[in-house]
Design an enzyme around this catalytic site. Structure first.
Site, short mmCIF file in Angstrom:
data_model
loop_
_atom_site.label_atom_id
_atom_site.label_comp_id
_atom_site.label_asym_id
_atom_site.label_seq_id
_atom_site.Cartn_x
_atom_site.Cartn_y
_atom_site.Cartn_z
CE LYS A 1 40.63 -8.14 101.48
NZ LYS A 1 39.29 -6.91 101.46
CB SER B 1 37.03 -8.15 98.98
OG SER B 1 37.68 -7.21 99.62
CB SER C 1 35.90 -5.36 101.57
OG SER C 1 35.40 -5.67 100.22
#
Lengths: 470, 479
Positions: free
Chosen positions: A60, A135, A159
């Site tokens: 990420k 996210s 997330s």
């Protein structure tokens, strides 16, 4: 078929071409899927000697990678190249994993759909018109579509778990303090935790085995060495499960999601688990508490993006104006909303009424959960009350925040929580959440593995994965 | 009108730990090239996290104990949020809600009486960087540069109660604190280098009307002298306002060296809301009783204890004991001298006058003068081999070169002439050459003897023992 390969599968094959396969697949699908903010050229991909040598993995883009741009999907860090590797990145590299790229996210991890990336929206590999969740939506889409074998995400209020549920993969948020946050760009420091996003529960356990443990560079890590793998296949016979009645009281729960959840409970009972409904009174305050604490910490954590040292700077005549214009142009609307919210709740006048009260509720919630775990091995909920939604379809911030209704409490209490796929609703994946006691992370994964192994929606214990047609 | 001055101090002390407060960069950053002692942590790179330096906590506990504070078993770091280019994270890691230590005191000597100044709290925090403005002043600068070497250097902040009642007391307090810091070897205490920084809150009470002025905060007092000067200026300014029947603004003012005045830095309405909250990246500091006890045992003899011992053990006046113990190396030097000379008061005299005078001009490095020098000097004077005057004359050379006094005396031919035969011979010659003056003496003007003494001293280049010369001359003239 590379797209469906788990880490375990990779260990069984010749691995020298896996990175090429991964890059080829990214080349093929990512122009529509848009999981990646940065994809590395093959010659830039470092591959160390290690037991997992050459297995392609994605990170990420809020986890720093030395000499590889790390943007947090924000204009303010669009060209930021970190001078160091996050501890988890260092550990993965050392184990041999090949980092092929950095995945999209909601700006600074603030969101649940990856629509709030400053660059572009990532699509759900099951239905390209839907969001992948967030996210960590880029990581979820990259793993589900088979662009990479596995990925790391970060979880501050859901997330990792929610996008895992939306994309039909496994996502695990470890106990707070189990995985080093050194190099995770802070959103809400007391809630943030890095976690694996994988195609199987066992893969999540493999990654946890590598990334967990005390880090002298993160003083919130705890000195424990855990064995995630030895007991993972041992089943759940005799385990006791609590289902919060608040799940049923929540009006926004999708009917089909509720049905899958019920089926999962039945399965658990069939496997020898005992399931009871319990009342966790403070649970209903979790979202409100979360949306006081997380923005407060964020307002402070994001103060460093001031145009002085790195990142975007919009040069203006004076200091204050440079600050103000840089930050207004550098941050997106949702990030600015949370900074303003957090600045407000920390201000001297409102500190007691908001931040301090939220801290108290947080302690009460942790106490409530702790007494639940005195009697139960795990808490079960749906991961998200709804399946993936159409891109652009939720615009009201409150409706958007309420998607976190079943996930934030695990972060507030610092307990481990896993999302494991369990069937579909409206043709989109549904995730079931298993929440455990602090430092009982291996047990949570063991429960997840049992669900995965015996789920009627899986084939030979393997979760179904989508095929992206371009 | 009768006034009472009320002063409280906030003092920042840079700790001389090996590494910075929250990372492993060196904490010794004075005058090193800009931005060379930095890392992801102290420059606030995204994702970097602070880790507490245990040595810093030990140093601060030692100071807390030396200042008679209660060390809290539980303390915590908090974030103080504000924007400034020298603050890379946009917040300073400090201690606000639960400081490391509270409730101590430090006794100071003011004109022979002891005054107790209470310490409200003592806490840890990190230093900020330094800005360099390209241009004449901050407002005029074309651009400004940031040097982050100092970011994250550990600081202790000490807050006193408003117990000081004059600018001079403020200065004495700060000097005493520096003395303790140096005894503890936890800070250089150099105000000029910014290792010790003092801010003061001052207000004046009109005792006749029993009203207090507003409180003014004074900053930028970067030497002991300026603490006193700035506060004297401010004291006067506030008094004048009160005499006029006015009050002063509640504001922050800075000492301006060029005008020798204080100037307004910011008013009350510009006060920031620092939005303090617990630092989530650092677990609370838990200090065990055992750790406190261990550190207590490691404390050296502190200035006050040493002073009392010097007075008691060496029979020194309190003033001497106080001067000699202000600096530990001087105190140690004194004791070494006394071990050799066996004469405490003489030793004290030499150190307090000649040696401390030379020390003022001494830059740095190792002293050339050793206890042996002082001991020998005392012995030479004692035996009459040199006069006190000669001893004072050769002191600077002895101090600067490290030559033994006897060597300097011989090189310069300054050895005192105490040979009576030689003096008698010279005296006879002088009398023979000045028959007029001899008859003047004999007619009763006995004070002309000083003329003869002068002549003898001249002939001996000042080395003759003056007492002996006097005796010999008198004998010859009277006899």
């Amino acid at each position: 078929m590379f797209q469906k390969m788990t880490i375990e599968d990779c260990l069984e094959v010749e691995r020298q071409d896996l990175v090429k396969e991964s890059l080829k697949e990214i080349e093929r699908v990512d122009k529509v899927l848009k999981s990646f903010i940065t994809v590395l050229d093959e010659e830039r991909i470092e591959i160390d000697e290690g037991p997992f040598k050459g297995i392609p993995i994605a990170i990420k883009d809020n986890i720093v990678t030395k000499d590889v741009r790390t943007t947090c999907a924000s204009k303010i860090l669009e060209n930021y190249v970190p001078p160091y590797d996050a501890t988890v990145v260092r550990k993965l590299k050392k184990a041999g994993f090949a980092i092929v790229g950095k995945t999209n996210l909601d700006e600074f991890a603030m969101g649940s759909s990856t629509e709030r990336s400053a660059f572009f929206v990532t699509r759900n590999p099951w239905d390209l018109s839907c969001v992948p969740g967030g996210s960590s939506g880029g990581s979820a889409a990259a793993v589900a579509s088979g662009e990479v074998v596995a990925a790391l995400g970060s979880d501050t209020g859901g997330s990792v778990r929610q996008p895992a549920a939306f994309c039909g993969i496994v996502g695990f948020k470890p106990t707070y303090g189990l995985v080093s946050r050194y190099g995770l760009v802070a959103f809400a420091s007391s809630l943030d935790q890095i976690g694996p996003m994988t195609k199987s529960v066992k893969d999540a356990a493999i990654l946890m085995q590598i990334i967990h443990g005390r880090d002298p560079l993160d003083s919130t890590t705890v000195d424990v060495k855990m064995d995630f793998l030895s007991h993972i296949e041992q089943g759940i016979e005799g385990f006791r499960f609590a289902v919060p009645v608040e799940v049923y009281e929540y009006e926004g729960l999708d009917k089909e999601v509720a049905e899958r959840f019920e089926e999962c409970i039945k399965l658990i009972e069939k496997l020898g688990g005992k399931v009871e409904r319990v009342k966790i009174p403070t649970l209903k305050y979790a979202v409100a508490t979360y949306y006081v604490i997380a923005p407060a910490e964020a307002s402070s954590n994001l103060a460093r993006y001031d145009g002085v040292k790195y990142g975007l700077r919009v040069e203006k005549s004076g200091l204050k104006e440079t600050y103000s214009v840089t930050r207004t142009m550098g941050f997106g609307e949702e990030v600015r909303r949370r900074i303003v919210l957090g600045t407000f709740t920390l201000s001297a006048t409102y500190y007691e009424a908001y931040f301090n009260k939220a801290q108290k509720v947080r302690r009460l919630l942790a106490n409530d959960l702790s007494s639940v775990f005195d009697q139960f091995d795990a808490i079960l909920t749906p991961t998200s009350p709804i399946p993936a939604f159409k891109i652009g379809s939720i615009t009201d911030p409150l409706a958007y925040y309420l998607m976190d209704v079943f996930t934030t409490f695990a972060n507030l209490a610092g307990v481990p929580a896993l999302s494991v796929p369990f069937g579909f609703a409206q043709g989109l994946p549904v995730g079931v959440q298993v929440v455990g006691k602090r430092f009982e992370d291996p047990k949570v994964l063991r429960i997840g593995r049992s669900i995965e192994k015996f789920s009627p929606y899986n084939e030979n214990g393997r979760i179904p994965l989508p095929v992206v047609r371009v | 009108m009768r006034f009472k001055t009320v002063i409280g101090l906030e003092i920042h002390v840079q700790l001389s730990t090996e590494t910075k407060a929250f990372c492993s960069c060196t904490a010794n950053v004075f005058e090193i090239p800009a931005n060379t002692a930095v890392c992801p942590v102290c420059t606030g790179q995204p994702g970097a996290l602070p880790v507490v330096n245990a040595e810093m906590v030990d140093y601060a506990i030692k100071l807390a104990l030396a200042l008679n504070c209660k060390v809290n078993e539980y303390s915590r770091f908090d974030r103080k949020n504000y924007f400034y280019p020298d603050l890379p994270k946009g917040y300073q890691i400090s201690q606000y809600f639960y400081p490391l230590a509270v409730g101590g005191h430090l006794d100071i000597d003011v004109d022979g009486t002891t005054k107790r100044v209470r310490i409200r709290r003592l806490h840890l925090e990190e230093d900020a960087g330094k800005l360099m403005h390209e241009g004449d002043s901050i407002t005029q600068a074309r651009y400004s540069l940031v040097d982050m070497n100092r970011c994250g250097v550990p600081l202790v902040e000490i807050v006193t109660e408003p117990d000081l009642s004059s600018p001079r007391e403020a200065r004495i307090f700060t000097e005493k604190l520096r003395s303790i810091l140096r005894y503890l070897k936890i800070s250089s205490g150099d105000m000029e280098k910014g290792a010790l920084r003092c801010d003061a809150n001052i207000s004046i009470v009109d005792l006749d009307r029993n009203v207090s002025s507003n409180r003014v905060e004074v900053k930028n007092m970067n030497s002991f002298k300026f603490i006193e000067k700035a506060l004297e200026y401010e004291e006067q300014r506030i008094k004048e306002a009160l005499v006029r029947g006015e009050n002063v603004e509640k504001e922050t003012r800075g000492w301006d060296l060029s005008t020798k005045t204080t100037v307004s830095m910011r008013g009350k309405e510009e006060e920031s809301d620092y939005r303090y909250f617990p630092e989530p990246d650092i677990p609370p500091i838990v200090v065990s009783k055992e750790r406190i006890e261990k550190l207590k045992l490691s404390l050296p003899e502190l200035p006050d204890q040493k002073k009392q011992r010097f007075a008691r053990e060496y029979g020194l006046p309190e003033y001497d004991a106080s001067v000699l113990t202000a600096d530990e190396s001087i105190a140690n030097f004194f004791e070494a001298c006394v071990r050799l000379s066996g004469k405490p008061k003489e030793t004290s005299n030499w150190i307090m006058t000649e040696m401390l005078r030379e020390m003022k001009e001494f830059e740095s490095g190792e002293l050339k003068i050793k206890p042996e020098h002082i001991a020998e000097l005392i012995r030479l004077v004692d035996r009459g081999e040199i006069s006190i005057k000669t001893a004072k004359e050769i002191f600077p050379e002895m101090f600067r070169t490290g030559k033994m006094p006897i060597q300097i005396v011989e090189e310069r031919g300054l050895k005192q002439l105490s040979d009576e035969h030689a003096i008698v011979e010279i005296a006879r010659k002088v009398l023979e050459e000045n028959p007029h003056v001899v008859s003047q003496y004999k007619s009763g003007k006995t004070n002309v003897i000083s003329f003869f003494v002068g002549q003898v001293m001249k002939q001996t280049k000042g080395t003759a023992n003056p007492k002996l010369v006097n005796d010999v001359l008198r004998r010859l003239l009277e006899g």
